[in-house]
Design a protein around this motif. Structure first.
Motif, PDB file in Angstrom:
ATOM      1  N   LEU A   1       0.833  -1.208   0.000  1.00 41.93           N
ATOM      2  CA  LEU A   1       0.000   0.000   0.000  1.00 41.93           C
ATOM      3  C   LEU A   1       0.862   1.250   0.000  1.00 41.93           C
ATOM      4  N   LEU A   2       1.877   1.281   0.860  1.00 46.82           N
ATOM      5  CA  LEU A   2       2.777   2.435   0.891  1.00 46.82           C
ATOM      6  C   LEU A   2       3.468   2.607  -0.457  1.00 46.82           C
ATOM      7  N   GLY A   3       3.899   1.489  -1.034  1.00 46.82           N
ATOM      8  CA  GLY A   3       4.521   1.560  -2.353  1.00 46.82           C
ATOM      9  C   GLY A   3       3.576   2.123  -3.391  1.00 46.82           C
ATOM     10  N   GLY A   4       2.313   1.682  -3.365  1.00 46.55           N
ATOM     11  CA  GLY A   4       1.330   2.188  -4.316  1.00 46.55           C
ATOM     12  C   GLY A   4       1.108   3.683  -4.180  1.00 46.55           C
ATOM     13  N   VAL A   5       1.031   4.167  -2.943  1.00 46.21           N
ATOM     14  CA  VAL A   5       0.836   5.602  -2.710  1.00 46.21           C
ATOM     15  C   VAL A   5       2.033   6.397  -3.222  1.00 46.21           C
ATOM     16  N   LEU A   6       3.243   5.946  -2.889  1.00 44.83           N
ATOM     17  CA  LEU A   6       4.440   6.665  -3.311  1.00 44.83           C
ATOM     18  C   LEU A   6       4.586   6.673  -4.834  1.00 44.83           C
ATOM     19  N   ILE A   7       4.318   5.532  -5.457  1.00 45.70           N
ATOM     20  CA  ILE A   7       4.421   5.452  -6.918  1.00 45.70           C
ATOM     21  C   ILE A   7       3.373   6.352  -7.573  1.00 45.70           C
ATOM     22  N   HIS A   8       2.168   6.358  -7.009  1.00 47.04           N
ATOM     23  CA  HIS A   8       1.100   7.191  -7.560  1.00 47.04           C
ATOM     24  C   HIS A   8       1.446   8.675  -7.482  1.00 47.04           C
ATOM     25  N   GLN A   9       2.106   9.098  -6.394  1.00 47.76           N
ATOM     26  CA  GLN A   9       2.410  10.514  -6.184  1.00 47.76           C
ATOM     27  C   GLN A   9       3.742  10.946  -6.799  1.00 47.76           C
ATOM     28  N   PHE A  10       4.758  10.085  -6.701  1.00 41.30           N
ATOM     29  CA  PHE A  10       6.115  10.510  -7.064  1.00 41.30           C
ATOM     30  C   PHE A  10       6.796   9.623  -8.106  1.00 41.30           C
ATOM     31  N   GLY A  11       6.149   8.562  -8.543  1.00 39.30           N
ATOM     32  CA  GLY A  11       6.802   7.622  -9.438  1.00 39.30           C
ATOM     33  C   GLY A  11       7.550   6.561  -8.648  1.00 39.30           C
ATOM     34  N   TRP A  12       8.050   5.553  -9.342  1.00 38.66           N
ATOM     35  CA  TRP A  12       8.658   4.408  -8.645  1.00 38.66           C
ATOM     36  C   TRP A  12       9.910   4.792  -7.862  1.00 38.66           C
ATOM     37  N   ARG A  13      10.602   5.869  -8.257  1.00 40.46           N
ATOM     38  CA  ARG A  13      11.816   6.254  -7.531  1.00 40.46           C
ATOM     39  C   ARG A  13      11.503   6.681  -6.097  1.00 40.46           C
ATOM     40  N   GLY A  14      10.276   7.089  -5.856  1.00 41.00           N
ATOM     41  CA  GLY A  14       9.895   7.524  -4.517  1.00 41.00           C
ATOM     42  C   GLY A  14       9.989   6.440  -3.466  1.00 41.00           C
ATOM     43  N   ILE A  15       9.820   5.165  -3.862  1.00 35.80           N
ATOM     44  CA  ILE A  15       9.866   4.091  -2.871  1.00 35.80           C
ATOM     45  C   ILE A  15      11.275   3.915  -2.309  1.00 35.80           C
ATOM     46  N   PHE A  16      12.280   4.380  -3.038  1.00 32.14           N
ATOM     47  CA  PHE A  16      13.654   4.304  -2.548  1.00 32.14           C
ATOM     48  C   PHE A  16      14.100   5.609  -1.888  1.00 32.14           C
ATOM     49  N   LEU A  17      13.721   6.743  -2.467  1.00 33.01           N
ATOM     50  CA  LEU A  17      14.169   8.035  -1.939  1.00 33.01           C
ATOM     51  C   LEU A  17      13.556   8.338  -0.573  1.00 33.01           C
ATOM     52  N   ILE A  18      12.400   7.733  -0.259  1.00 30.67           N
ATOM     53  CA  ILE A  18      11.803   7.933   1.059  1.00 30.67           C
ATOM     54  C   ILE A  18      12.716   7.423   2.170  1.00 30.67           C
ATOM     55  N   ASN A  19      13.627   6.499   1.824  1.00 36.22           N
ATOM     56  CA  ASN A  19      14.551   5.955   2.817  1.00 36.22           C
ATOM     57  C   ASN A  19      15.609   6.960   3.252  1.00 36.22           C
ATOM     58  N   LEU A  20      15.861   8.001   2.467  1.00 39.43           N
ATOM     59  CA  LEU A  20      16.937   8.939   2.801  1.00 39.43           C
ATOM     60  C   LEU A  20      16.670   9.687   4.102  1.00 39.43           C
ATOM     61  N   PRO A  21      15.544  10.402   4.244  1.00 35.36           N
ATOM     62  CA  PRO A  21      15.320  11.063   5.540  1.00 35.36           C
ATOM     63  C   PRO A  21      15.191  10.083   6.694  1.00 35.36           C
ATOM     64  N   LEU A  22      14.555   8.946   6.431  1.00 36.10           N
ATOM     65  CA  LEU A  22      14.424   7.944   7.498  1.00 36.10           C
ATOM     66  C   LEU A  22      15.789   7.418   7.925  1.00 36.10           C
ATOM     67  N   GLY A  23      16.646   7.129   6.955  1.00 40.71           N
ATOM     68  CA  GLY A  23      17.972   6.613   7.278  1.00 40.71           C
ATOM     69  C   GLY A  23      18.823   7.618   8.020  1.00 40.71           C
ATOM     70  N   ILE A  24      18.773   8.881   7.620  1.00 39.84           N
ATOM     71  CA  ILE A  24      19.570   9.919   8.289  1.00 39.84           C
ATOM     72  C   ILE A  24      19.111  10.096   9.731  1.00 39.84           C
ATOM     73  N   VAL A  25      17.801  10.144   9.941  1.00 43.06           N
ATOM     74  CA  VAL A  25      17.279  10.258  11.311  1.00 43.06           C
ATOM     75  C   VAL A  25      17.660   9.028  12.135  1.00 43.06           C
ATOM     76  N   GLY A  26      17.541   7.844  11.519  1.00 42.34           N
ATOM     77  CA  GLY A  26      17.895   6.617  12.231  1.00 42.34           C
ATOM     78  C   GLY A  26      19.361   6.577  12.619  1.00 42.34           C
ATOM     79  N   LEU A  27      20.246   7.023  11.729  1.00 40.13           N
ATOM     80  CA  LEU A  27      21.683   7.065  12.024  1.00 40.13           C
ATOM     81  C   LEU A  27      21.984   8.032  13.164  1.00 40.13           C
ATOM     82  N   TRP A  28      21.370   9.199  13.114  1.00 37.77           N
ATOM     83  CA  TRP A  28      21.630  10.209  14.151  1.00 37.77           C
ATOM     84  C   TRP A  28      21.145   9.722  15.516  1.00 37.77           C
TER      85      TRP A  28
END
Length: 465
Positions: A165-192
């Motif tokens: 479902l999350l993948g479908g929403v991201l693809i619908h709004q931002f295209g398939w690249r969105g399912i990977f780019l969403i990891n950037l803010p999450l990963g940075i926050v997780g690292l910090w």
């Protein structure tokens, strides 16, 4: 020549002990990203194929490239965490995963995407075992720890069900690249958060046994290559035959080395009874069938039934959400009877529903009868998995619990890899959905049926630990 000025000492990072939910949330960030990336990419496959104009073989590699490196490196990642510290390996893995997600989102072609997906798998393999170890050490009180581990299991189940479902929403709004780019803010926050707030767990240095790990990687990689590329090169081609021979040699050498080596990857004590091997076989077969089915259905809904990515995600939710319900039922069944009742009953239900699908499922079938039958099968899987894990932990005992858990996870990921590859082969050989869907469900039902046989033969007398 200039003289270097003396520098002030760099202050150490102040890692403050924390309580409450923050350790759980901090460590769940990475775990959730890894779980989502196992499932979310399935919904994006038609969009990726449309942009890059790639064959089905490449789509299989986009899914299995991640699973391959993930499965192949889980055992060695656990050994690295023991040797160099769980926090160090966790931060390294999360950093690699975040960087790989950026590379996935920017990939200019399918080959680059596959390579970045494999790098994602490396990162996930590094931080996944460490995350649970750090979570265990973050909560010293046993009752609090048990409550947090229960919440952890719930988060994992929700993440797996929400992925499409999350993948479908991201693809619908931002295209398939969105399912990977969403990891950037999450990963940075997780690292910090992890660097600043998570305490390091004690090290437990042990031998790495690199040659055995290398042989395991070669065996799994060559098997993956044969299953995926067999359609492209021809099953009787010299290239496929050579790689298949390499796989067989690697397996033989690995088994011989593990039998003779003083420090095997898996303690020999785990194999004193057939229960450990049987439970791992069940885990392999369950993941083969369930992840193979997810790959199949993601393409089926979009190609055969004409749904878009968002509609596919929505339609998959009822079929996947039942995993969490099955987990809850499993605990009650095991408490009233025993774990073997949950395991046998759950896998039997999955077998029956999959066998019914051989005759009932077709591209023309109405959605809700189709969804209900798939959901009932997945409910059985949800009931079986906690019981299967309990059997493995019971057989291994506390002394070998970490090695047993790592082996079970590696076997399950290997099953997912093989399942996706088999579904890809079926779809390649039988492009007509009226022909491919029944054959695919023969494979799925047969996998569950063999799992039932293993449970009946080796695990039906298992009791609660």
């Amino acid at each position: 020549m200039t003289t270097a000025c003396p520098q002030a000492p760099v202050p150490a990072v102040d890692v403050k002990p924390i309580t409450g939910w923050l350790p759980l949330v901090t460590l769940a960030i990475g775990f959730v990203m890894a779980m989502l990336d196992v499932t979310v990419v399935n919904v994006a496959l038609p969009s990726i194929a449309l942009q890059f104009t790639v064959p089905l073989t490449d789509l299989v590699w986009i899914v299995d490239g991640y699973t391959l490196t993930f499965a192949a490196l889980l055992l060695v990642a656990g050994a690295l965490a023991d040797r160099y510290g769980a926090k160090t390996i966790y931060l390294s893995g999360l950093g690699v995963f975040t960087l790989a997600s950026l590379l996935c989102g920017l990939a200019p072609n399918a080959d680059s995407l596959i390579a970045a997906r494999m790098l994602q798998g490396v990162g996930a393999a590094l931080f996944m075992p460490s995350s649970l170890s750090l979570l265990t050490h973050a909560y010293e009180d046993e009752h609090v720890r048990n409550r947090m581990l229960a919440a952890w299991s719930a988060i994992v189940a929700v993440a797996g069900a929400a992925g499409p479902l999350l993948g479908g929403v991201l693809i619908h709004q931002f295209g398939w690249r969105g399912i990977f780019l969403i990891n950037l803010p999450l990963g940075i926050v997780g690292l910090w958060l992890a660097r600043r707030r998570i305490q390091a767990a004690p090290r437990r240095p042990r031998a790495l046994n690199p040659l055995s790990h290398l042989l395991g990687v070669v065996a799994l990689s060559s098997l993956c290559f044969v299953l995926i590329q067999g359609n492209a090169y021809g099953w009787t081609s010299s290239r496929i035959a050579g790689v298949a021979a390499l796989c067989a040699v690697a397996v033989v050498l690995l088994v011989r080395r593990e039998r003779r080596h003083a420090e095997p990857i898996l303690p020999r004590a785990l194999f004193k009874t057939t229960q450990f091997a049987a439970a791992n076989g069940v885990g392999f077969l369950i993941n083969l069938a369930s992840y193979g089915q997810l790959f199949l259905l993601s393409l089926f809904l979009q190609h055969a039934r004409g749904t878009d990515a968002l509609q596919t995600g929505i339609q998959l939710v009822p079929m996947l959400a039942v995993f969490s319900i099955g987990n809850m039922i499993s605990g009650r069944v095991s408490a009233r009877w025993n774990v073997s009742a949950s395991l046998l009953g759950g896998v039997s239900l999955a077998t029956i529903m999959s066998a019914a699908g051989i005759y009932a499922f077709s591209p023309d079938m109405a959605y809700w009868p189709f969804a209900i039958m798939v959901a009932l099968g997945n409910l059985g899987v949800g009931i079986a998995v906690p019981a299967m894990t309990s059997v493995v932990m019971q057989v291994s005992g506390k002394h070998h619990a970490n090695s047993a858990a790592a082996a079970l996870n590696a076997n399950r990921q290997s099953g997912a890899l093989v399942g996706v590859a088999l579904m890809g082969t079926i779809l390649h050989l039988l492009p007509d959905w009226h022909a491919s869907l029944p054959v695919a469900y023969v494979v799925i039902a047969a996998s569950y049926a063999v799992a039932v046989a293993l449970v009946w033969r080796h695990l039906r007398r298992a009791r609660n630990a």
